[in-house]
Design a protein around this motif. Structure first.
Motif, PDB file in Angstrom:
ATOM      1  N   UNK A 158      11.223 -35.007 -16.990  1.00 24.80           N
ATOM      2  CA  UNK A 158      10.770 -35.081 -15.594  1.00 24.80           C
ATOM      3  C   UNK A 158      11.155 -33.816 -14.836  1.00 24.80           C
ATOM      4  N   UNK A 159      12.371 -33.320 -15.061  1.00 24.34           N
ATOM      5  CA  UNK A 159      12.813 -32.088 -14.399  1.00 24.34           C
ATOM      6  C   UNK A 159      11.928 -30.911 -14.805  1.00 24.34           C
ATOM      7  N   UNK A 160      11.560 -30.862 -16.085  1.00 21.96           N
ATOM      8  CA  UNK A 160      10.652 -29.819 -16.564  1.00 21.96           C
ATOM      9  C   UNK A 160       9.314 -29.911 -15.838  1.00 21.96           C
ATOM     10  N   UNK A 161       8.813 -31.128 -15.694  1.00 19.97           N
ATOM     11  CA  UNK A 161       7.540 -31.320 -14.991  1.00 19.97           C
ATOM     12  C   UNK A 161       7.666 -30.908 -13.531  1.00 19.97           C
ATOM     13  N   UNK A 162       8.777 -31.271 -12.887  1.00 18.77           N
ATOM     14  CA  UNK A 162       9.002 -30.905 -11.483  1.00 18.77           C
ATOM     15  C   UNK A 162       9.045 -29.383 -11.313  1.00 18.77           C
ATOM     16  N   UNK A 163       9.681 -28.693 -12.275  1.00 17.08           N
ATOM     17  CA  UNK A 163       9.838 -27.237 -12.180  1.00 17.08           C
ATOM     18  C   UNK A 163       8.538 -26.490 -12.407  1.00 17.08           C
ATOM     19  N   UNK A 164       7.563 -27.169 -13.056  1.00 13.51           N
ATOM     20  CA  UNK A 164       6.310 -26.486 -13.413  1.00 13.51           C
ATOM     21  C   UNK A 164       5.075 -27.155 -12.819  1.00 13.51           C
ATOM     22  N   UNK A 165       5.277 -28.165 -11.963  1.00 13.44           N
ATOM     23  CA  UNK A 165       4.147 -28.867 -11.350  1.00 13.44           C
ATOM     24  C   UNK A 165       3.241 -27.871 -10.637  1.00 13.44           C
ATOM     25  N   UNK A 166       3.864 -26.993  -9.866  1.00  8.46           N
ATOM     26  CA  UNK A 166       3.198 -25.790  -9.357  1.00  8.46           C
ATOM     27  C   UNK A 166       3.823 -24.649 -10.149  1.00  8.46           C
ATOM     28  N   UNK A 167       3.066 -23.967 -11.033  1.00  5.68           N
ATOM     29  CA  UNK A 167       3.675 -22.976 -11.930  1.00  5.68           C
ATOM     30  C   UNK A 167       4.514 -21.949 -11.184  1.00  5.68           C
ATOM     31  N   UNK A 168       5.798 -21.835 -11.522  1.00  5.85           N
ATOM     32  CA  UNK A 168       6.648 -20.836 -10.861  1.00  5.85           C
ATOM     33  C   UNK A 168       6.355 -19.447 -11.408  1.00  5.85           C
ATOM     34  N   UNK A 169       6.775 -18.435 -10.688  1.00  7.28           N
ATOM     35  CA  UNK A 169       6.622 -17.077 -11.198  1.00  7.28           C
ATOM     36  C   UNK A 169       7.594 -16.818 -12.344  1.00  7.28           C
ATOM     37  N   UNK A 170       8.716 -17.554 -12.337  1.00  9.92           N
ATOM     38  CA  UNK A 170       9.723 -17.394 -13.382  1.00  9.92           C
ATOM     39  C   UNK A 170      10.369 -18.747 -13.637  1.00  9.92           C
TER      40      UNK A 170
END
Length: 265
Positions: A158-170
């Motif tokens: 879930x944390x992985x999904x939260x961190x990439x839900x809107x793709x980060x620059x890094x």
């Protein structure tokens, strides 16, 4: 894309407990780079991540991300551009809030920043459900349940999904599968590779597994004494064995790798 220029950091300067954690470290990442990092305890790996994420300001040098100077930006502003996962699955989520509420916080922070009265629409909730279904953990049917009821592997996914839900620059991955059992760790790692590849996210990943460090991504760094002593990629990396990696580390660091956890992994 990411430009780290001669950064240094000393903790407790001017005291008997002074510790130079980063020493003139420089690093450049191109868009889409997936870089694995390995090194002993105290080598500076997590300190490097903390410097990039803005947990503290560096004493010297500068950090630029996609042309934006982050050097003196506070952590909360960097978090809109940088996603991060920790070794501890309990970090990165709010256990008393539901799965849907956790996703909403991550989504609003990335898309609306600190805009007042920002709301989650029915369309947004449908997006959350769709993305959760891709984890193949049944979480899309548990969106109203508190995150504290999830297993460690489910929380990390879930944390992985939260961190990439809107793709980060890094994306910073700080041994994010180390606390999970082998089967769950493999599943989360496969999810990581799939999401990073599909969204072409620039990524730095700390690992204690040397074989994994050579197989994942397109570059491998080794750190010692607050600096990078080896940066290998391309054909050289593809043909490199763990034994060769250890030999190259000894050449660059001036001493053999002495971390049992890494050597036995």
């Amino acid at each position: 894309m990411l430009d780290i220029r001669s950064i240094s950091k000393t903790f407790n300067p001017g005291t008997v407990n002074a510790k130079k954690a980063l020493s003139g470290l420089s690093l450049h990442l191109d868009p889409g780079d997936f870089v694995t990092i390995i090194g002993s305890n105290g080598a500076g790996k997590s300190t490097l991540f903390n410097a990039v994420a803005g947990v503290f300001y560096v004493d010297e040098g500068s950090i630029l991300l996609d042309g934006t100077n982050l050097t003196f930006l506070p952590e909360y502003q960097r978090s809109r551009m940088i996603g991060r996962l920790f070794q501890d699955p309990l970090k990165g989520t709010a256990p008393g809030m539901t799965i849907e509420e956790n996703l909403a916080l991550a989504y609003l922070r990335s898309t609306k920043g600190s805009a007042p009265f920002a709301r989650i629409s029915r369309k947004d909730k449908a997006l959350f459900r769709e993305r959760l279904s891709l984890l193949h953990m049944g979480l899309e049917d548990r969106m109203k349940q508190p995150v504290g009821l999830l297993s460690g592997g489910q929380r990390q996914a879930l944390t992985l999904l939260m961190a990439t839900l809107v793709p980060p620059k890094l994306l910073l991955l700080d041994e994010h599968t180390a606390a999970l059992d082998p089967a769950t760790a493999e599943k989360v790692l496969e999810l990581t590779k799939d999401i990073v590849a599909k969204k072409n996210i620039t990524c730095l990943m700390i690992t204690h597994n040397m074989k994994q460090a050579l197989e994942l991504g397109n570059r491998t760094l080794m750190m010692a004494d607050g600096n990078i002593v080896l940066d290998v990629g391309g054909e050289e990396r593809r043909s490199m064995s763990v034994e060769h990696l250890l030999a190259r580390f000894k050449e660059g660091a001036g001493h053999a790798l002495d971390n049992d956890r890494i050597l036995l992994s």
